[in-house]
Design a protein around this motif. Sequence first.
Motif, PDB file in Angstrom:
ATOM      1  N   GLN A 335       0.470  -1.044   0.228  1.00 15.54           N
ATOM      2  CA  GLN A 335       0.260   0.133  -0.108  1.00 15.54           C
ATOM      3  C   GLN A 335       0.699   1.315  -0.109  1.00 15.54           C
ATOM      4  N   THR A 336       1.755   0.879   0.421  1.00 19.87           N
ATOM      5  CA  THR A 336       2.460   2.392   0.736  1.00 19.87           C
ATOM      6  C   THR A 336       2.945   2.252  -0.602  1.00 19.87           C
ATOM      7  N   ILE A 337       3.872   1.560  -1.129  1.00 20.25           N
ATOM      8  CA  ILE A 337       4.538   2.345  -2.425  1.00 20.25           C
ATOM      9  C   ILE A 337       3.674   2.301  -3.652  1.00 20.25           C
ATOM     10  N   MET A 338       2.139   1.324  -3.408  1.00 21.35           N
ATOM     11  CA  MET A 338       1.245   2.388  -4.437  1.00 21.35           C
ATOM     12  C   MET A 338       0.811   3.227  -4.710  1.00 21.35           C
ATOM     13  N   ARG A 339       0.770   3.479  -3.002  1.00 21.13           N
ATOM     14  CA  ARG A 339      -0.631   5.250  -2.808  1.00 21.13           C
ATOM     15  C   ARG A 339       0.475   6.095  -4.067  1.00 21.13           C
ATOM     16  N   VAL A 340       1.610   6.165  -3.028  1.00 20.24           N
ATOM     17  CA  VAL A 340       3.052   7.065  -3.244  1.00 20.24           C
ATOM     18  C   VAL A 340       3.179   6.985  -5.564  1.00 20.24           C
ATOM     19  N   LEU A 341       2.694   6.412  -5.658  1.00 18.81           N
ATOM     20  CA  LEU A 341       3.142   5.809  -7.125  1.00 18.81           C
ATOM     21  C   LEU A 341       2.109   6.777  -7.731  1.00 18.81           C
ATOM     22  N   ASP A 342       0.777   6.023  -6.982  1.00 14.81           N
ATOM     23  CA  ASP A 342      -0.254   6.420  -7.658  1.00 14.81           C
ATOM     24  C   ASP A 342      -0.936   8.544  -7.692  1.00 14.81           C
ATOM     25  N   ILE A 343       0.015   8.732  -7.213  1.00 14.59           N
ATOM     26  CA  ILE A 343       0.622  10.154  -7.142  1.00 14.59           C
ATOM     27  C   ILE A 343       1.093  10.770  -7.915  1.00 14.59           C
ATOM     28  N   LEU A 344       1.702  10.283  -8.515  1.00 17.81           N
ATOM     29  CA  LEU A 344       2.918  10.757  -9.529  1.00 17.81           C
ATOM     30  C   LEU A 344       2.134  10.133 -10.751  1.00 17.81           C
ATOM     31  N   TYR A 345       0.738   9.116 -10.879  1.00 17.16           N
ATOM     32  CA  TYR A 345       0.739   8.375 -11.738  1.00 17.16           C
ATOM     33  C   TYR A 345      -0.506   9.492 -12.019  1.00 17.16           C
ATOM     34  N   ALA A 346      -1.240  10.204 -11.193  1.00 12.52           N
ATOM     35  CA  ALA A 346      -2.254  10.842 -12.003  1.00 12.52           C
ATOM     36  C   ALA A 346      -2.183  12.416 -12.251  1.00 12.52           C
ATOM     37  N   ILE A 347      -0.517  12.587 -12.516  1.00 13.73           N
ATOM     38  CA  ILE A 347      -0.160  13.623 -13.094  1.00 13.73           C
ATOM     39  C   ILE A 347      -0.012  12.549 -14.444  1.00 13.73           C
ATOM     40  N   PRO A 348      -0.742  13.476 -15.125  1.00 18.72           N
ATOM     41  CA  PRO A 348      -0.299  13.090 -17.389  1.00 18.72           C
ATOM     42  C   PRO A 348       1.334  13.458 -17.482  1.00 18.72           C
ATOM     43  N   GLY A 349       1.932  12.401 -18.009  1.00 16.99           N
ATOM     44  CA  GLY A 349       3.061  11.710 -18.489  1.00 16.99           C
ATOM     45  C   GLY A 349       3.774  12.999 -19.205  1.00 16.99           C
ATOM     46  N   ILE A 350       2.885  13.740 -20.223  1.00 21.31           N
ATOM     47  CA  ILE A 350       3.564  15.078 -20.811  1.00 21.31           C
ATOM     48  C   ILE A 350       3.440  16.308 -20.071  1.00 21.31           C
ATOM     49  N   LEU A 351       2.356  16.660 -19.283  1.00 20.30           N
ATOM     50  CA  LEU A 351       2.452  17.922 -18.664  1.00 20.30           C
ATOM     51  C   LEU A 351       3.679  17.678 -17.056  1.00 20.30           C
ATOM     52  N   GLY A 378       3.956   3.447 -14.143  1.00 21.68           N
ATOM     53  CA  GLY A 378       3.365   2.371 -15.154  1.00 21.68           C
ATOM     54  C   GLY A 378       4.265   0.587 -15.237  1.00 21.68           C
ATOM     55  N   TYR A 379       5.083   1.165 -15.465  1.00 21.34           N
ATOM     56  CA  TYR A 379       6.404  -0.015 -15.170  1.00 21.34           C
ATOM     57  C   TYR A 379       5.773  -0.437 -13.547  1.00 21.34           C
ATOM     58  N   ALA A 380       5.770  -0.089 -12.641  1.00 21.22           N
ATOM     59  CA  ALA A 380       5.563  -0.774 -11.805  1.00 21.22           C
ATOM     60  C   ALA A 380       4.225  -1.389 -10.963  1.00 21.22           C
ATOM     61  N   ARG A 381       3.462  -1.188 -11.785  1.00 18.68           N
ATOM     62  CA  ARG A 381       1.912  -1.294 -11.562  1.00 18.68           C
ATOM     63  C   ARG A 381       1.821  -2.955 -13.188  1.00 18.68           C
ATOM     64  N   THR A 382       2.961  -3.032 -13.326  1.00 24.02           N
ATOM     65  CA  THR A 382       2.797  -3.792 -14.348  1.00 24.02           C
ATOM     66  C   THR A 382       4.091  -5.374 -13.329  1.00 24.02           C
ATOM     67  N   MET A 383       4.680  -4.348 -12.672  1.00 24.11           N
ATOM     68  CA  MET A 383       5.297  -5.317 -12.490  1.00 24.11           C
ATOM     69  C   MET A 383       4.798  -6.310 -11.237  1.00 24.11           C
ATOM     70  N   ARG A 384       3.868  -5.251 -10.056  1.00 21.85           N
ATOM     71  CA  ARG A 384       3.438  -6.008  -9.718  1.00 21.85           C
ATOM     72  C   ARG A 384       2.208  -6.713  -9.620  1.00 21.85           C
ATOM     73  N   ALA A 385       1.657  -6.697 -10.496  1.00 27.64           N
ATOM     74  CA  ALA A 385       0.311  -7.224 -11.415  1.00 27.64           C
ATOM     75  C   ALA A 385       1.104  -9.412 -11.393  1.00 27.64           C
ATOM     76  N   SER A 386       1.986  -9.152 -12.339  1.00 25.32           N
ATOM     77  CA  SER A 386       3.071 -10.394 -12.713  1.00 25.32           C
ATOM     78  C   SER A 386       3.573 -10.593 -11.033  1.00 25.32           C
ATOM     79  N   VAL A 387       3.446  -9.965 -10.768  1.00 26.23           N
ATOM     80  CA  VAL A 387       4.643 -10.958  -9.379  1.00 26.23           C
ATOM     81  C   VAL A 387       3.302 -11.659  -8.091  1.00 26.23           C
ATOM     82  N   LEU A 388       2.673 -10.744  -8.336  1.00 26.71           N
ATOM     83  CA  LEU A 388       1.232 -11.298  -7.925  1.00 26.71           C
ATOM     84  C   LEU A 388       0.506 -13.216  -7.831  1.00 26.71           C
TER      85      LEU A 388
END
Length: 502
Positions: A335-351, A378-388
Amino acid sequence: MSQSNLYSANTKRYLRFAAVLSGVFSLGVLVFNFRRFGLDWGVESLIFTLGHLVLSAVGGATTYGLLNAPHQKKLIKANNQLQESPKALVSSNPSWHRPLGVLLMLSVLLGNPFNFMSGFIFYFRKIQAYQYFLLFAVLVDLTLVAVSLINLAKPQVNPHFYLGMSLLLINLMLHSLLLLAPNWIDSLKGRMIIVPILAMGVLSWSGNLLSFAAAYLLAKSRQQDKRRSLLANLARHEVAMFGLYIITVILALAITSYLTFDYSYAVENNYSAILQTPSWLYPLGTDNFGRDVFSRLIFGGRISILVGLLATLGPLFIGGFLGALAGYYSQRIDQTIMRVLDILYAIPGILLAITIVTAFGTSTQNLILALSIGGIPGYARTMRASVLQVKQMEYIEAARALGVSDAKIILKHVIPNASAPMIIRSSLTVATAVISTSSLSYLGLGVESHIPEWGNILRIGSDYLETHPYLAIYPGLAIIALVLSFNFLGDGLRDALDPKMK
């Protein structure tokens, strides 16, 4: 036995694909010469263009006539059973295939590399996985030599031009000898097989990674392990191999241009040659400062490849590591890692990239940093799903029961077995990074404006769409070609890594 059965399903697909590419290439030559000469064609140009069209038509007609031939068998009765006649098998092995293959391979002298591919397949018919990579390595060498020879029309060449051309010609000669001598390679026993393997490896110095892949597959073919590798599966995907060919050409040009191209034509202003139309001296014309657009595109490929690869490798390792930790460990860490990355994920990449570049200034380093940060979630989400999924496997439970440390389990067992989706995603991310780089440079927020980069070239060309449209068309085509090539490669990797599609 019909003539079409002399070829495997894989070689049939390659023959069809090569025929289509050869036809498109010849039509491109026709259009280019028509745009250049109009109706005032010289004898040499007419013969050259007609030769292209005739050989492409012969190769295409032969390919489709051969592969669509009806399947016929001549049966005989032996031991009260119907069997295919050995005489029919011999007679159905037409003697004209190899002469046609030689003719098509020699047509490469007219500048059509895809006829060479058809000719090679017609001549040898049964082709191993490493030969496909070696075939495309030869096509890369042919392209490098042809593109580099254009510099001879310029009054000034790179001081190392003749050294570079000599090395490229040696590469082409040795690759061709290795490609056309499969029987000699197959006859090598024991440690003697190291000779062609080392030769292919050394010949990849120019950035021709296809040669290195061919060396790996040749070494793999001599091992006891007969399982098909990722590269062997990829060789069965002709569109992915074509994409890899385009990527390798751009990468090799970026490396060999240090020896064969003069950087001054790309950056120094020449006010006596402003907005020149395409010619032998300036194959793609000049821009509003008199700079050679062709040279700028060649050197601009360095930036696109460099930014695309580095902006992918950073998120791949950082995001992959964070995703592996989040998927393997407890709920709190996850939860700690993914919630922090969710904040970053919420910002559009090009912006986010625009904000970082605006704050720290326009430079290649800042551009790579901006694009890398936006790709981590994006990479963290992909790896997390595979590791699960992977961590529930029995071999992970067995490793835990044996007392293997978590770090060793993650690095040795979890990440390698969960990396397939990451490999596919990375090939597609490079394409996205190339588009983002060109987009930011087009807006003046990417690479410095004086540096040759495809987005910068496109921005200048957009001001002359009505009078000199080629200034925008050529960099646009380069961006499209590179992005499509990475997408083709990504599709091939997906099929090669998916056991259901093998």
